[in-house]
Structures are given as structure tokens and as C-alpha cells.
Design a protein around this motif. Sequence first.
Motif, mmCIF file in Angstrom:
data_model
loop_
_atom_site.group_PDB
_atom_site.id
_atom_site.type_symbol
_atom_site.label_atom_id
_atom_site.label_comp_id
_atom_site.label_asym_id
_atom_site.label_seq_id
_atom_site.Cartn_x
_atom_site.Cartn_y
_atom_site.Cartn_z
ATOM 1 N N ARG A 197 13.469 -52.234 -31.242
ATOM 2 C CA ARG A 197 13.165 -51.943 -32.637
ATOM 3 C C ARG A 197 12.314 -50.695 -32.710
ATOM 4 O O ARG A 197 11.714 -50.296 -31.719
ATOM 5 N N ILE A 198 12.236 -50.182 -33.915
ATOM 6 C CA ILE A 198 11.286 -49.085 -34.070
ATOM 7 C C ILE A 198 9.917 -49.690 -34.372
ATOM 8 O O ILE A 198 9.790 -50.542 -35.245
ATOM 9 N N ILE A 199 8.954 -49.284 -33.624
ATOM 10 C CA ILE A 199 7.612 -49.853 -33.789
ATOM 11 C C ILE A 199 6.581 -48.708 -33.855
ATOM 12 O O ILE A 199 6.878 -47.562 -33.569
ATOM 13 N N VAL A 296 18.085 -37.762 -41.529
ATOM 14 C CA VAL A 296 17.985 -39.096 -40.947
ATOM 15 C C VAL A 296 17.776 -38.991 -39.431
ATOM 16 O O VAL A 296 18.625 -38.468 -38.722
ATOM 17 N N THR A 297 16.585 -39.484 -39.003
ATOM 18 C CA THR A 297 16.239 -39.456 -37.575
ATOM 19 C C THR A 297 15.975 -40.880 -37.112
ATOM 20 O O THR A 297 14.832 -41.326 -37.077
ATOM 21 N N PRO A 298 16.964 -41.634 -36.790
ATOM 22 C CA PRO A 298 16.789 -43.070 -36.539
ATOM 23 C C PRO A 298 15.762 -43.357 -35.431
ATOM 24 O O PRO A 298 15.102 -44.386 -35.466
ATOM 25 N N ALA A 299 15.621 -42.465 -34.484
ATOM 26 C CA ALA A 299 14.754 -42.766 -33.351
ATOM 27 C C ALA A 299 13.286 -42.523 -33.661
ATOM 28 O O ALA A 299 12.415 -42.955 -32.908
ATOM 29 N N HIS A 300 12.984 -41.838 -34.772
ATOM 30 C CA HIS A 300 11.594 -41.439 -34.977
ATOM 31 C C HIS A 300 11.070 -41.688 -36.380
ATOM 32 O O HIS A 300 10.051 -41.116 -36.780
ATOM 33 N N SER A 315 21.239 -43.256 -32.315
ATOM 34 C CA SER A 315 19.812 -42.989 -32.336
ATOM 35 C C SER A 315 19.502 -42.028 -31.207
ATOM 36 O O SER A 315 19.816 -42.290 -30.053
ATOM 37 N N LEU A 316 18.911 -40.905 -31.547
ATOM 38 C CA LEU A 316 18.715 -39.846 -30.567
ATOM 39 C C LEU A 316 17.214 -39.604 -30.366
ATOM 40 O O LEU A 316 16.548 -39.068 -31.244
ATOM 41 N N THR A 317 16.721 -40.039 -29.218
ATOM 42 C CA THR A 317 15.298 -39.881 -28.959
ATOM 43 C C THR A 317 15.012 -38.473 -28.467
ATOM 44 O O THR A 317 15.631 -38.013 -27.511
ATOM 45 N N VAL A 374 -0.059 -42.047 -35.160
ATOM 46 C CA VAL A 374 0.939 -42.960 -34.614
ATOM 47 C C VAL A 374 2.321 -42.300 -34.627
ATOM 48 O O VAL A 374 2.635 -41.539 -35.535
ATOM 49 N N GLU A 375 3.095 -42.576 -33.613
ATOM 50 C CA GLU A 375 4.452 -42.042 -33.552
ATOM 51 C C GLU A 375 5.432 -43.214 -33.582
ATOM 52 O O GLU A 375 5.454 -44.015 -32.656
ATOM 53 N N PRO A 376 6.215 -43.313 -34.648
ATOM 54 C CA PRO A 376 7.206 -44.386 -34.646
ATOM 55 C C PRO A 376 8.158 -44.170 -33.464
ATOM 56 O O PRO A 376 8.526 -43.046 -33.165
ATOM 57 N N ARG A 377 8.520 -45.248 -32.800
ATOM 58 C CA ARG A 377 9.275 -45.091 -31.558
ATOM 59 C C ARG A 377 10.172 -46.312 -31.376
ATOM 60 O O ARG A 377 9.763 -47.432 -31.629
ATOM 61 N N VAL A 378 11.356 -46.049 -30.919
ATOM 62 C CA VAL A 378 12.278 -47.154 -30.655
ATOM 63 C C VAL A 378 12.004 -47.679 -29.262
ATOM 64 O O VAL A 378 12.002 -46.921 -28.305
ATOM 65 N N SER A 379 11.711 -48.953 -29.177
ATOM 66 C CA SER A 379 11.510 -49.502 -27.835
ATOM 67 C C SER A 379 11.716 -51.002 -27.834
ATOM 68 O O SER A 379 11.813 -51.645 -28.873
#
Length: 886
Positions: A197-199, A296-300, A315-317, A374-379
Amino acid sequence: MSQPPYIPVDLVDSPPVTESIERAELPPQYTPADVEGRLYERWISSGFFTADPNRNPARPAFSIVIPPPNVTGSLHMGHALDHSIQDALVRRRRMQGAETLWLPGMDHAGIATQNVVERELARDNLSRHDLGRTAFVERVWQWKAESGGRILGQMRRLGDSVDWSREAFTMDDQRARAVRTIFKRLYDDGLIYRAERIINWCPRCLTALSDIEVEHADLEGELVSIRYGSGDTAIVVATTRAETMLGDTAVAVHPGDDRYRHLVGREVELPLTGRGIPVVADEHVDPSFGTGAVKVTPAHDPNDFEIGRRHGLPSLTVMDERGVISVHGPFEGLDRFEARPAVVAALREQGRIVKEVRPYLHAVGHCQRCATAVEPRVSLQWFVRVAPLAKAAGDAVRDGRVRVHPPEMAARYFAWVDNMHDWCISRQLWWGHRIPVWYGPAGETVCVGPDESPPEGPGWTQDTDVLDTWFSSALWPFSTLGWPGDTPDLRRFYPTSVLVTGYDILFFWVARMMMFGLYAMDGVPPFEVIALHGMVRDQHGKKMSKSFGNVVDPLDWIDRYGADATRFTLLRGANPGGDVPVAEEWAQGSRNFCNKLWNAARFALMNGAHVRGDRPAAAELGTADAWILSRLQRVVAEVDEYFADFDFAKACETLYHFAWDEFCDWYVELAKVPLAGPEPAAEVTRRVLGEVLDALLRLLHPLTPFVTEELWTALTGAESVVVADWPVADQTLVNDQAEADIGSVRRLVTEVRRFRADQGLKPGQRVPAALDFGGSPLAGHEEAIRALLRLTAPAAGFTATASLPVDGVTVELDTAGVIDVGAERKRLEKDLTAARKDADQSARKLDNPDFMAKAPEAVVAKTRERLAQARSEIARIEGQLAALPS
RNA sequence: GGGCGCAUAGCUCAGCGGUAGAGCUCUCGGCUUACAACCGAGCGGUCACAGGUUCGAACCCUGUUGCGCCCACCA
């Protein structure tokens, strides 16, 4: 980790212990340092604070678990307030005979503690990775043993009546067992899951954060408008985070937006990268904001993540865990804040791509612990599925099983539990409860309960993450009582009676305890009442902060004014739910109050006041005795009411006024005459003096434990006020007549004093006077009144030059040669005008037919009374005016 | 952006439908054998502003202004 049952007070530099003061030898000033350490030692060794779940099951139980302070913390004013309130509640209930438990402990405070120890390591140019996980955790435990828990010693200075034999720590073995148990149960029930999820991610702490560990602050940024695509596919998007465009995988527009309808489904070219990305239609887009088109930046970005999910976008990190650009190209290796202007500059070089740049104020999340953005991040993280738990937590308050006090605060509680996102509980830290899940070589996932052995064999590894600190705090009200064991403590003291905490952690902590308590304890919520208090502020209502330089250290006040004064100052400001302003002068005032009590007791002891089991018969009591006993009963009832409402400010105020303005200023002064006079009146006075002081000290003990203990034991010779009975109001002693009579005495004395002051008669100067009591019952107080007013007996040939009638008593003074007739006349005329206005107002009301028809009877009666009072005041003043020499 | 709350004496706050209260500060006078960390007396407020409801409003309603706090995924 086992704790010593008791750390001596001198751990925190307490003053030297001195011997008990003998009854007759009270010094003229109260010195807290001479008694506090000694009394606390005695309380501990007497075992007064140790609860016993098996003792007398008929007694009610009263329990509070302390909001566990962080192990990194030290006592600040917020704690001092929180603890003063809890101690007041606990001490009173103990005196009322409840089986009382106040359970102390500390929180391991995951990130905070890890940061402290990492900073220590950094001084030696080491990181936690240099030590390795095992050695690092060992090092934190070592730190905890050495310097964590300073706050516990400070609690002793405050006088907290906690049960040290039950001290708990959120990371000790018992609590670890509770954590493992509930984790397993939640996991098996499908309420804990692992998902990508993005957290919220802190690029400095390198860990996930839950929503509540993120603080939003408005920051000045730039809103940059960028043209994507070209020609007939051109579309302008706006962003505050240009660097994330490297990871854009779409542009989104609102489905109903005619401006872009033709582009939906087509591809536009992403500048700099040359990739083609689709335009999608999504309800989330607000067509009225900016250009109505969103990159739209799904990864961030959390929103973009959701959009991406709805439209199946990749999703492109583009950034690594430290916030450094990680995609190949010209920006690789740049920090996100360096990359932002670099990207904009690169776009500018390519011509008319940047359409507009304007300053923009927007909220940015920051790590609560280190203030890094804070940096939203998919993990991949662990989550608690909160919906069913939060529903139960809300219902328990909604249906009244748990009361929130003050009630207005419940709205905030609901707002939170009703809108809670799933709770991210995994942290990429080393200090904390490690997630009890093992992964197998073939992709197996096994959650291991506390009594189970982890799977062994090649390829099996335990999850490396630890749990959010709040996970173990959420178990506190029952993990501290022995859960998951079915212990006597748990049976006797769960649910706890009241949770006392600041409104600031209503969400952080309270709601979580509710969720887990209801879940683990078969639907029984963890407390009956949630009592919220405010924040301690400075004398101008400003938040205390280091940068303002207005932080007050409670230990400093305890050293200089005593623990009682510190507590009393805080409690006196503790209006329910309101913030608590404190100031140096107020602490001095409280210190003075303690000293006043000291001296009242000193006076009483010097005059042989004592406490016997019985009480003088009503017929033996003088008016003043009857009055003070009557007032005492009312005060007892009021204090009980205020305690029930958590209104400590009013409880303090009531006792302060009773002690000072009534008991000291009037009863003690009135008592001086009979005390010096013949028996049996002197003995009656000694007994009443003793009885009222005894009750007063007991009433004050929960608020100011030390001075009351010292004085009460001196007065009564009994062991300790800690276990004395809480006073119970005796309605048969309420005496309206005595209260009215002493009211008259006070008015009379005040009026004569006023006259004397206005006329410039020195307070000590004796003045001949004749008193005419008419038929007033106050005649019995003639001697006392004369003493209070420094009046002498009229000599032969006495001629009054001033006459002061009040409530049927007339004082005729010989002030010949001193009196300023003009000034007195002016003064009286001013008063007369005021009294007439008063009378007119009441009379007019009573003449108003609407008022008479519609106002309640009680109000009409009161108005009549007011009129009568005003008229008698007018008569009094007119009498005085007439008596003035011309 | 949403929600909640607050504006009352110089300061900090009570009062929340019946004629303004406390503590501290301030002024004046006092070492009166419990207390000078004290005692006595006093000054000080059209209860933010504008409307409304009511016999009556600091208190209820509406609006305005000024603060504060919490929540928040409008780039």
C-alpha cells in the motif's frame, strides 16, 4: 526486565530526610523539604499504596492505570497535571474505603527511544547498522536501565500514590506475551493483514508511519503548471512536486469536464521522458481546481495511488527510501528537494512547457519525531483492519457504557473513530515488539502465538519489522493486570474506573485502547469514564515550548514551593476540559496557602485543640461554633459534587475559601476570646477547632497530600491521613440561623472597619465605643466584636460622635477630634445612591404585571428579599448620616 | 477545505435566563503574641460588535469581526 520494587527518593536529589516534628514545636513556616521525602518513604513502607485483589471483596474497587510516560521522558507540567488529578481521585477513593489500585509504568516509545540511542551512537560516528540488530537492541536496553525511567523517581517527588509493586513496561515479558497473544488472535480473525500500500514514510527514520505520527504544517511552495503533450493533445497540469512527474503514469480529468472530454482515452507525451501516458477520467478530480487536470503518480501520492488502482495504471517508483531520485537519467542521485527545481529548470530549457509558476501555501506532512517531510511510498506493510473494531469503540461511547468527560469532547472522539483508516502497524525499526510472523522457503506465512514454537529449518525467517509503539500501549489497561492470564488483578480491577489524560491523545491512544479492550475482553470496555484535561500553558495562555522559553519545570517548583503547592496550582486551574495556565505567582499563592494551613494548625495545637470521637452537644455550641460546623457540612457536600464532576478547580476554590476566608479569618479570630475565657466554653471551642481542622485536612489531603499528612498526624496522633475516613456531610449540623447571625457579625465588623479605615484611624488604635445590641442574639459575641474592632469600653462621660447601625446592632464610637465629617458624608451619600438605585430596580420589577405573572415564584421571592435588603441598607445609611455631627 | 471552541475587571479564568464573581495585580493603612509566605480597607467591567427571542439576556437564536484548537489524500 524486572524492576526493583522501589527506587529511593534520593535518586532524584530530594532534600535530606529530617525527623518528625514534635506536636508542640511547629515552626512558624512550613518547609516542604523538611517533610516530603520523609512522608513519602513512610507511605511506601506502610504499604498504603499496594493493592490487594483478595482483600475484602465487599469493598468497591477503584483502579487507574497511568498513561505510561515515554521511557525517554522526564516529568513536565503536563505529567504533573495528569498525575495530580489521578492522585487526587485515587487518594479520595482510598479514604472512602475502596480497594484502590493506581498502576504505574512506562512506554518503550519505539521511534523516540531508538532515535535517542542512535544519536548517542552518532557521537562515536556509529550507526545502528555498525552494531547490528542484536547488539543495538541490547544497547537500548542498557540505556533504558541507566537513564530511562528518571521520570519514575520524579513521580515520587510529586507524591504519586502508585503501587510500585505492579510497575509495568510496555516491552517487559508480561506485556510481550500480551502483544503476541492479541496479534495472533487478530491475525486468525482476519483483522491483521499484510499488503502493499501507499503509506507515510519518513526518509530519515527509514520507517513507515501511521497517520497519527504525521503532523501537517503549512509550507510555502510553488505551484507549477506544466504542459503535457503537444498540439491537439496538449493539456496543462499543476503540481507542487514537479520531481514526481518522472513517475507519472497518467493524467486524470473529471469525467464531466467538457474541456478534456476529447482527450480521455488518448495518450499524451510526458515531457523529459518522452513516455506516452493515458488520459483517464476520474471522479476524484476537482474540475474547478487549477486547470482541472491532474498528473497521476501512483507510487508517490496517496490520491494518485487510488486513481491508479481504479484505472489499472502501472506504479512507477522514482525515488528510493531516502527520497533520492533512483531512475536513470539526468536527475538520478538528486534528493527530492534538489530534483524539484532541477526538473523545472530542465522543462524551462525545453521551451514553452512551464506555463506558470506561482507561490502556493499548502499543508505538508512531517514526521512527528524528526520533523522530516514525509514521503508517501508504496511498500509492503502490516495493517489492522479497523472498521469492526472502531465501530465497537464508537458504540461503547454512543450507548453510554463509557462516559466521556467533559461530554463535548465525545464529538471529537466520534469524528475520529468513525473515519479511521486501516492502521499501519509495522515499523522498519529495531526497538519494539518484533512482528511474530515467519516466512517459509516456499512462500509460507505463519503467525506464531506466544506458546508456539516458530517453524524451524532452512529458509524460515522472522519478519524483520517491529510493531508501532501504540500497538502495545493499546493493551495497557489489561496487559498491566495480567492479561492474557485470568488473574485476580484482572478480575478485580478490570475495567479500570477512569482514564485520565489530555485531550491531545484522545485519538492517539484512547480510541486504540477502546478497540483492543473491547476486542480482547469480550466486549467489556477498558474504562468506565474517560476524563480529559487540557494542556498546561503559561500565564498568558501560551503553549509551553522551548523556543518560547516559557517552559516551567515542575521539579523546580517542587524544590522551591513544595509538591503540594505545585499540585494545588495545577488543580486550581484545571477547569474541566480547559487548558491550565500556570504562573510563578500562582505557585507562590499556593505555597502561601499551604503555609496558612500550617499556621492555622499551629494555632490550634498551641491552644490545645483536639479531636475526640464525639462532638459537643448542640446546646453547648456557641453561634460561631454552630456556624463553622454548618459551613463545613456544606463544603463537604460541595467538594464531593466537584470530585464527581472532575471539577478540581472548584474543589480547590471551595476549600481554599473555606479554609482561609471562613475558618482562618473568622472562626479562628472569633475563637480567640472563648479560648482565653472560662470553661466549659473554652473546651467546646478547642473541640470544634480540632474537629473542623481535622475534616478540612482530610478534605484537602487528595489535593495537597504532604502538608495535610504532617498536620493531621500532629493534630490527631493517628497513623496517617492516607487511610483516614473521607468526611461525610452531616445534614443535622446545617444551621441557617447561625449562618445568618455570623453573617451579621461579619457585616457589622466590616462596616466599622471600613469606617475606621476611611476616617484614618490606625488599625491598632483603640477607640471607646458603646454597643447596643437591642434584642439581637449577637450580644454573645460582644467581646469578640470588641476585640476584632479594637474597641475599648466607654469611659465615664462617653459621648458618641459616630453611630453605625447594622442588622439591628448599633456601634457608637467616640471619634471626637478625628472624624472627617465631610468625607464620611460623601461616602455615605454615594452608598445611599447605590442602595436607592437597587431598591428602585427591585420595586419596579415587582410593579411590573408581566414580571409578576410570568416570573417563577422563587425569583419573585428573591426580588422581594432584595428589595427588603436594599431598604434596610437605606435605613442604615440614613441612620449613620443622621448621626453625623453637623 | 471540514469540524469544534473561545471572546466577561490590567492578567488568567469562573458564571451559561433573573440586578456582574474569584485569584493575581493595583491603591491606602497596619509587624494586632498562628501566619508580613501576614492582617484590614478600597479602586476596577455599557460581559467583542450588530440584530432577534423573552416580563427579563453575559447567558438562547442569527449575523459580523478577532483569536485558538483538532481533523484533512484539491494536485
